[in-house]
Design a protein around this motif. Structure first.
Motif, mmCIF file in Angstrom:
data_model
loop_
_atom_site.group_PDB
_atom_site.id
_atom_site.type_symbol
_atom_site.label_atom_id
_atom_site.label_comp_id
_atom_site.label_asym_id
_atom_site.label_seq_id
_atom_site.Cartn_x
_atom_site.Cartn_y
_atom_site.Cartn_z
ATOM 1 N N LYS A 101 -2.241 -2.270 15.114
ATOM 2 C CA LYS A 101 -2.527 -2.218 13.682
ATOM 3 C C LYS A 101 -1.427 -2.886 12.869
ATOM 4 C CE LYS A 101 -5.352 1.947 13.601
ATOM 5 N NZ LYS A 101 -5.435 3.347 13.177
ATOM 6 N N ILE A 102 -0.181 -2.641 13.253
ATOM 7 C CA ILE A 102 0.931 -3.256 12.515
ATOM 8 C C ILE A 102 0.912 -4.775 12.690
ATOM 9 C CG2 ILE A 102 3.444 -3.436 12.363
ATOM 10 C CD1 ILE A 102 3.585 -0.477 13.120
ATOM 11 N N SER A 103 0.659 -5.251 13.915
ATOM 12 C CA SER A 103 0.634 -6.705 14.127
ATOM 13 C C SER A 103 -0.545 -7.344 13.392
ATOM 14 C CB SER A 103 0.586 -7.032 15.623
ATOM 15 O OG SER A 103 -0.615 -6.594 16.195
ATOM 16 N N THR A 104 -1.695 -6.671 13.364
ATOM 17 C CA THR A 104 -2.849 -7.187 12.627
ATOM 18 C C THR A 104 -2.557 -7.224 11.134
ATOM 19 O OG1 THR A 104 -4.334 -6.258 14.299
ATOM 20 C CG2 THR A 104 -5.307 -6.822 12.195
ATOM 21 N N LEU A 105 -1.938 -6.157 10.635
ATOM 22 C CA LEU A 105 -1.577 -6.102 9.229
ATOM 23 C C LEU A 105 -0.571 -7.195 8.876
ATOM 24 C CD1 LEU A 105 -1.975 -4.516 6.599
ATOM 25 C CD2 LEU A 105 -0.050 -3.098 7.293
ATOM 26 N N LEU A 106 0.341 -7.471 9.783
ATOM 27 C CA LEU A 106 1.324 -8.533 9.568
ATOM 28 C C LEU A 106 0.632 -9.884 9.400
ATOM 29 C CD1 LEU A 106 4.369 -9.104 9.469
ATOM 30 C CD2 LEU A 106 4.289 -9.432 11.918
ATOM 31 N N MET A 107 -0.358 -10.158 10.236
ATOM 32 C CA MET A 107 -1.094 -11.417 10.111
ATOM 33 C C MET A 107 -1.888 -11.467 8.808
ATOM 34 S SD MET A 107 -2.397 -12.317 13.960
ATOM 35 C CE MET A 107 -2.929 -10.687 14.425
ATOM 36 N N ARG A 177 -8.872 -4.516 -0.830
ATOM 37 C CA ARG A 177 -9.143 -4.418 0.611
ATOM 38 C C ARG A 177 -7.851 -4.214 1.400
ATOM 39 N NH1 ARG A 177 -11.047 -9.545 2.113
ATOM 40 N NH2 ARG A 177 -9.079 -9.902 3.129
ATOM 41 N N ILE A 178 -6.813 -4.960 1.062
ATOM 42 C CA ILE A 178 -5.534 -4.825 1.769
ATOM 43 C C ILE A 178 -4.910 -3.456 1.501
ATOM 44 C CG2 ILE A 178 -3.167 -5.701 1.863
ATOM 45 C CD1 ILE A 178 -5.057 -7.504 3.319
ATOM 46 N N ILE A 179 -4.962 -2.992 0.248
ATOM 47 C CA ILE A 179 -4.399 -1.671 -0.074
ATOM 48 C C ILE A 179 -5.146 -0.580 0.687
ATOM 49 C CG2 ILE A 179 -4.194 0.035 -1.931
ATOM 50 C CD1 ILE A 179 -3.491 -2.312 -3.794
ATOM 51 N N LYS A 180 -6.454 -0.703 0.772
ATOM 52 C CA LYS A 180 -7.249 0.276 1.525
ATOM 53 C C LYS A 180 -6.856 0.270 3.001
ATOM 54 C CE LYS A 180 -12.005 1.489 2.616
ATOM 55 N NZ LYS A 180 -13.407 1.083 2.527
ATOM 56 N N LEU A 182 -3.993 -0.681 4.225
ATOM 57 C CA LEU A 182 -2.640 -0.121 4.339
ATOM 58 C C LEU A 182 -2.681 1.402 4.348
ATOM 59 C CD1 LEU A 182 -0.418 -2.342 2.016
ATOM 60 C CD2 LEU A 182 -0.041 -1.865 4.418
ATOM 61 N N LYS A 183 -3.484 1.974 3.465
ATOM 62 C CA LYS A 183 -3.575 3.425 3.394
ATOM 63 C C LYS A 183 -4.215 4.001 4.668
ATOM 64 C CE LYS A 183 -3.734 3.857 -1.611
ATOM 65 N NZ LYS A 183 -4.567 4.177 -2.762
ATOM 66 N N GLU A 184 -5.212 3.332 5.195
ATOM 67 C CA GLU A 184 -5.888 3.827 6.392
ATOM 68 C C GLU A 184 -5.085 3.563 7.658
ATOM 69 O OE1 GLU A 184 -9.657 1.894 6.452
ATOM 70 O OE2 GLU A 184 -10.490 3.128 4.853
ATOM 71 N N GLY A 185 -4.429 2.395 7.701
ATOM 72 C CA GLY A 185 -3.781 1.966 8.937
ATOM 73 C C GLY A 185 -2.444 2.578 9.223
ATOM 74 N N LEU A 186 -1.637 2.821 8.224
ATOM 75 C CA LEU A 186 -0.276 3.262 8.494
ATOM 76 C C LEU A 186 0.004 4.608 7.932
ATOM 77 C CD1 LEU A 186 1.584 -0.073 7.873
ATOM 78 C CD2 LEU A 186 0.981 0.926 10.046
#
Length: 186
Positions: A101-107, A177-180, A182-186
């Motif tokens: 999830k962190i690597s996907t979020l980084l991309m 979409r990115i904020i959502k 971030l809240k769900e992923g981390l």
């Protein structure tokens, strides 16, 4: 009629200024995302990666198997390995999932920063084009007084405003979409 033209010129100037201000905000935000924001995510990824390699269930399992193999003279049964993996599979899967999830979020953050730079450039060009439109078309209209020129001016201005606000709308949707995520992923 003159009052309407003055109002349209003021409206176009206000929109040109607004789009230019947003282009500068987008540029600053893109620079932050591509530099500091990405750096923080990379550090988080590295910290989690090191923790995964050092203290994760998988590393503990490998260590247990190595110790068990040393105790038994280097002989480990496949049944023992599969049983140990099955017992800890869910925990290992969750640990790997967090790194993924962190690597996907980084991309995604990197792509978002690049998109934002492009949006910044588009908005700057649109704002300058609108400003040029407000300055030069009235001068041309006073010289030639042509209905076709006025129609071209209105059409061009409307199209430029539509593109500018479409870019702002796309940014708002992407940001949410990115904020959502971030809240769900981390």
């Amino acid at each position: 009629m003159q009052l309407l033209i003055i109002l349209l010129i003021l409206f176009t100037l206000a929109n040109s200024t607004l789009l230019y201000v947003y282009s500068r905000k987008f540029r600053k935000l893109a620079e932050y995302i591509l530099n500091d924001g990405k750096r923080k995510l990379i550090l988080d990824f590295l910290e989690n990666g090191i923790a995964f390699l050092m203290d994760s269930t998988l590393s503990n399992l490998v260590e247990e198997l190595l110790v068990f193999g040393n105790i038994n003279g280097g002989k480990i049964e496949i049944k023992d390995i599969t049983l140990a993996i099955k017992e800890k599979a869910d925990v290992i899967n969750n640990e790997i999932g967090k790194l993924y999830k962190i690597s996907t979020l980084l991309m995604k953050v990197d792509n978002l920063g690049k998109e934002l730079l492009n949006y910044s450039r588009y908005l700057k060009v649109i704002s300058i084009a609108l400003l040029t439109l407000v300055i030069f078309f009235p001068l041309i209209n006073t010289l030639f007084q042509s209905l076709e020129l006025e129609i071209i001016e209105c059409g061009t201005g409307t199209d430029l405003l539509a593109f500018g606000y479409l870019i702002l709308l796309i940014w708002i949707v992407n940001r949410r979409r990115i904020i959502k995520q971030l809240k769900e992923g981390l």
